[in-house]
Design a protein around this motif. Structure first.
Motif, PDB file in Angstrom:
ATOM      1  N   THR A 229       0.804  -1.179   0.075  1.00 48.48           N
ATOM      2  CA  THR A 229      -0.147  -0.008  -0.009  1.00 48.48           C
ATOM      3  C   THR A 229       0.995   1.330  -0.011  1.00 48.48           C
ATOM      4  O   THR A 229       0.547   2.097  -0.775  1.00 48.48           O
ATOM      5  CB  THR A 229      -0.910   0.093   1.084  1.00 48.48           C
ATOM      6  OG1 THR A 229      -0.226  -0.201   2.417  1.00 48.48           O
ATOM      7  CG2 THR A 229      -1.871  -0.967   1.044  1.00 48.48           C
TER       8      THR A 229
ATOM      9  N   PHE B 274      -4.510   3.578  -2.758  1.00 52.59           N
ATOM     10  CA  PHE B 274      -4.117   3.899  -1.329  1.00 52.59           C
ATOM     11  C   PHE B 274      -5.311   3.954  -0.519  1.00 52.59           C
ATOM     12  O   PHE B 274      -6.179   5.195  -1.064  1.00 52.59           O
ATOM     13  CB  PHE B 274      -2.729   4.862  -1.310  1.00 52.59           C
ATOM     14  CG  PHE B 274      -2.330   4.932   0.240  1.00 52.59           C
ATOM     15  CD1 PHE B 274      -1.540   3.969   0.457  1.00 52.59           C
ATOM     16  CD2 PHE B 274      -2.359   6.153   0.848  1.00 52.59           C
ATOM     17  CE1 PHE B 274      -0.721   3.982   1.864  1.00 52.59           C
ATOM     18  CE2 PHE B 274      -1.651   6.204   2.141  1.00 52.59           C
ATOM     19  CZ  PHE B 274      -0.945   5.160   2.516  1.00 52.59           C
ATOM     20  N   GLY B 275      -5.246   3.493   0.758  1.00 48.75           N
ATOM     21  CA  GLY B 275      -6.569   3.823   1.590  1.00 48.75           C
ATOM     22  C   GLY B 275      -6.484   4.831   2.671  1.00 48.75           C
ATOM     23  O   GLY B 275      -5.857   4.364   3.662  1.00 48.75           O
TER      24      GLY B 275
ATOM     25  N   LYS C  69      -0.639  -0.903  13.492  1.00 47.80           N
ATOM     26  CA  LYS C  69       0.253  -1.997  12.622  1.00 47.80           C
ATOM     27  C   LYS C  69       1.245  -2.595  13.483  1.00 47.80           C
ATOM     28  O   LYS C  69       1.351  -3.758  13.498  1.00 47.80           O
ATOM     29  CB  LYS C  69       0.500  -1.167  11.547  1.00 47.80           C
ATOM     30  CG  LYS C  69       1.368  -2.033  10.431  1.00 47.80           C
ATOM     31  CD  LYS C  69       2.283  -1.276   9.414  1.00 47.80           C
ATOM     32  CE  LYS C  69       1.380  -0.828   8.100  1.00 47.80           C
ATOM     33  NZ  LYS C  69       2.051  -0.252   7.334  1.00 47.80           N
TER      34      LYS C  69
ATOM     35  N   TRP D 271      -5.698  -8.168   4.871  1.00 44.83           N
ATOM     36  CA  TRP D 271      -4.884  -6.795   4.198  1.00 44.83           C
ATOM     37  C   TRP D 271      -3.387  -7.256   4.401  1.00 44.83           C
ATOM     38  O   TRP D 271      -3.043  -8.123   5.005  1.00 44.83           O
ATOM     39  CB  TRP D 271      -5.197  -5.936   5.519  1.00 44.83           C
ATOM     40  CG  TRP D 271      -4.076  -4.430   5.454  1.00 44.83           C
ATOM     41  CD1 TRP D 271      -4.198  -3.769   4.495  1.00 44.83           C
ATOM     42  CD2 TRP D 271      -3.371  -4.113   6.441  1.00 44.83           C
ATOM     43  NE1 TRP D 271      -3.352  -2.620   4.644  1.00 44.83           N
ATOM     44  CE2 TRP D 271      -2.862  -3.110   6.281  1.00 44.83           C
ATOM     45  CE3 TRP D 271      -3.128  -4.663   7.710  1.00 44.83           C
ATOM     46  CZ2 TRP D 271      -2.012  -2.168   6.952  1.00 44.83           C
ATOM     47  CZ3 TRP D 271      -2.226  -3.735   8.610  1.00 44.83           C
ATOM     48  CH2 TRP D 271      -1.739  -2.688   8.128  1.00 44.83           C
TER      49      TRP D 271
ATOM     50  N   ASN E 104     -10.627  -4.636   4.864  1.00 43.19           N
ATOM     51  CA  ASN E 104      -9.677  -4.196   3.897  1.00 43.19           C
ATOM     52  C   ASN E 104      -8.903  -5.426   3.318  1.00 43.19           C
ATOM     53  O   ASN E 104      -8.504  -6.083   3.924  1.00 43.19           O
ATOM     54  CB  ASN E 104      -8.741  -3.009   4.562  1.00 43.19           C
ATOM     55  CG  ASN E 104      -7.572  -2.921   3.697  1.00 43.19           C
ATOM     56  OD1 ASN E 104      -7.632  -2.983   2.316  1.00 43.19           O
ATOM     57  ND2 ASN E 104      -6.701  -2.063   3.995  1.00 43.19           N
TER      58      ASN E 104
ATOM     59  N   LYS F  18      -8.382   5.814  10.642  1.00 41.50           N
ATOM     60  CA  LYS F  18      -9.445   5.967   9.525  1.00 41.50           C
ATOM     61  C   LYS F  18     -10.727   6.775   9.889  1.00 41.50           C
ATOM     62  O   LYS F  18     -11.043   7.615   9.132  1.00 41.50           O
ATOM     63  CB  LYS F  18      -9.716   4.253   9.414  1.00 41.50           C
ATOM     64  CG  LYS F  18      -8.736   3.143   9.193  1.00 41.50           C
ATOM     65  CD  LYS F  18      -7.923   3.633   8.364  1.00 41.50           C
ATOM     66  CE  LYS F  18      -6.669   2.738   7.874  1.00 41.50           C
ATOM     67  NZ  LYS F  18      -5.869   3.089   6.944  1.00 41.50           N
TER      68      LYS F  18
ATOM     69  N   ARG G 276      -7.657  -4.684  -5.590  1.00 43.88           N
ATOM     70  CA  ARG G 276      -8.589  -3.696  -4.284  1.00 43.88           C
ATOM     71  C   ARG G 276      -8.465  -2.286  -5.170  1.00 43.88           C
ATOM     72  O   ARG G 276      -7.504  -1.545  -5.463  1.00 43.88           O
ATOM     73  CB  ARG G 276      -7.614  -3.800  -3.384  1.00 43.88           C
ATOM     74  CG  ARG G 276      -8.547  -3.001  -2.496  1.00 43.88           C
ATOM     75  CD  ARG G 276      -7.790  -2.622  -1.022  1.00 43.88           C
ATOM     76  NE  ARG G 276      -6.801  -1.530  -1.375  1.00 43.88           N
ATOM     77  CZ  ARG G 276      -6.017  -1.018  -0.749  1.00 43.88           C
ATOM     78  NH1 ARG G 276      -5.982  -1.383   0.889  1.00 43.88           N
ATOM     79  NH2 ARG G 276      -5.420   0.082  -0.774  1.00 43.88           N
TER      80      ARG G 276
END
Ligand code: PMP
Ligand code: GLU
Length: 429
Positions: free
Chosen positions: A15, A37-38, A98, A119, A175, A235, A377
């Motif tokens: 990502t 990219f989220g 993470k 993910w 995700n 998020k 995705r």
């Protein structure tokens, strides 16, 4: 210099690598629709911004677990938002979820089970730790959700010794798919996990970005003793760059908590002091903060569901998302024609879509899918979040009455990206 064995096969985060590649292309003036990219596009809430400014002088190291006031605040937040009961002693504040997931994986014995798709970073984290990794296949017809039967059969196949501990990473809303589990589905998974000594890392970072027709539940409601829950500010409060994550541990797992804190104190020490104080504000469930989260979620829903509708209209298969800002379309029905045209893997599929149609996405392979599964995705966040928020707040009813018009106004690049994906599909059919 020679590299250690474990890092030799390690890939950079797919990502983050894609984000850097696209930023570079954009710097060179290339036109790219960035669905690779989220990152939530909304501005930081003013009260959090103000708290950060007011605490710029906080210069000391803080306790590794996080300041007491913040852990208390997180405890109150989870109680109010999710009805979950965790004391401040069961909570760790870390520099992003993470690394907290990585540290928990490091401290837990057992091989790692991941539904595919999952993910990108779980696999690489487990790999770094030298863990055995087992993917459990899921299917688009059932929204890529893990079933208790599939979990049981994977355990029977890969970890047949009775009672041996295993780790399962679950992420919902998910995700890359945007799909999530119902209360009943979570309860059934919890029963299976309990029966087979499966400890669950429940990554619920998108929980508050659940859409109106989906009520989020945590598997911790049904399996509190075997669930380690993670979340953070990246998020729903659009603060990925703040690097704040939280971990909520089972009450009786004192040894695990101590082990994670020992790892943390010898590696990342503590979350930056000004950021911890600003997070106090971010975790205060005031009417303003809760309204901000609700408004951002509404916009994610309007945009993501509208993209979903457009993909379906173009004849592209894609499970319906229930939260977050991702979609996971596939072109498996076009397998033959694609292979004849030289596209044989999802990496080549994403590459073609980027090079010929200017849409950045990520190949399904990065999410643990088989290489010849033609899925990608797409993230639905390539728009001006500040403008979208203003427009939505000015007249929410109008946005809900006519979602397509709203999305066309606030996210024109997203609309263009959808029509590019449609044109790609037409070109191969
Ligand atoms: N889990 C999932 C599913 C994610 O998409 C992300 C995105 N960054 C993370 C965890 C990590 O978030 P952070 O480290 O910013 O808390
Ligand atoms: N979660 C985001 C994504 O999947 C990006 C941030 C990250 O991977 O850490 O695109």
């Amino acid at each position: 210099m020679r590299l250690s064995l474990v890092t030799k096969n390690l890939k950079p985060s797919a990502t983050l690598a894609m984000n850097e590649l696209i930023s570079e292309k954009q710097r060179r003036g290339e036109q790219v629709y960035h669905m690779g990219f989220g990152q939530s596009p909304f501005p930081i809430h003013p009260s959090i911004r103000e708290a950060l400014c007011n605490h710029a002088d906080e210069r000391r190291y803080l306790p590794t677990q996080g300041i007491h006031a913040l852990r208390n605040q997180v405890s109150e937040f989870y109680s109010k938002m999710f009805g979950l009961d965790y004391s401040s002693e069961q909570i760790i504040i870390g520099p992003g979820s993470k690394i907290l997931l990585f540290d928990a994986m490091m401290c837990l014995e057992g091989s790692v089970f991941l539904p595919s798709p999952s993910w990108v970073s779980y696999d690489q984290e487990a790999h770094l730790l030298g863990k055995d990794i087992h993917y459990i296949e899921t299917h688009p017809e059932t929204s890529y959700l893990l079933t208790p039967e599939a979990l049981e059969s994977a355990i029977r196949q890969h970890s047949p010794t009775l009672g041996q501990q295993k780790i399962l990473v679950l992420n919902y809303p998910c995700n890359p798919t945007g799909c999530s589990y119902s209360k009943t589905q979570l309860k059934e998974l919890a029963d299976t996990a309990r029966n087979h000594n499966v400890q669950i890392l429940s990554d619920e970072i998108y929980a508050l970005l659940s859409f109106r027709d989906h009520e989020h539940h945590s598997i911790a409601e049904f399996y509190p003793e075997g669930t380690i829950l993670t979340g953070g500010l990246s998020k729903d409060r659009s603060a990925g760059g703040f690097r704040v994550g939280v971990m909520l541990l089972p009450e009786q797992e004192q040894d695990l908590l101590k082990a994670i804190l020992a790892v943390a104190s010898n590696t990342w020490s503590c979350v930056a002091a000004p950021i911890q104080y600003a997070s106090l504000e971010a975790y205060r469930p005031t009417p303003e903060i809760t309204q901000y989260i609700a408004d951002c979620t509404s916009i994610h829903e309007l945009v993501t569901r509208s993209v979903h509708q457009k993909l379906i209209t173009h004849g592209i298969r894609c499970p319906r998302p229930q939260g977050a800002f991702y979609l996971f379309p596939d072109w498996n029905s076009d397998r033959d024609v694609m292979q004849r045209g030289g596209i044989t893997t999802s990496v080549e599929l994403a590459g073609t879509i980027l090079e010929k149609w200017n849409v950045a996405s990520l190949p399904g392979m990065d999410f643990g899918m088989q290489s010849d599964d033609f899925c990608i995705r797409v993230a639905t966040v390539d728009y001006d979040g500040e403008g979208a928020l203003e427009r939505f707040r000015a007249d929410p009813k109008r946005a809900w009455r006519n979602p397509n018009e709203f999305v066309k106004e606030v996210a024109p690049r997203i609309i263009m990206a959808c029509s590019q994906l449609g044109s790609f599909t037409d070109s191969i059919r």
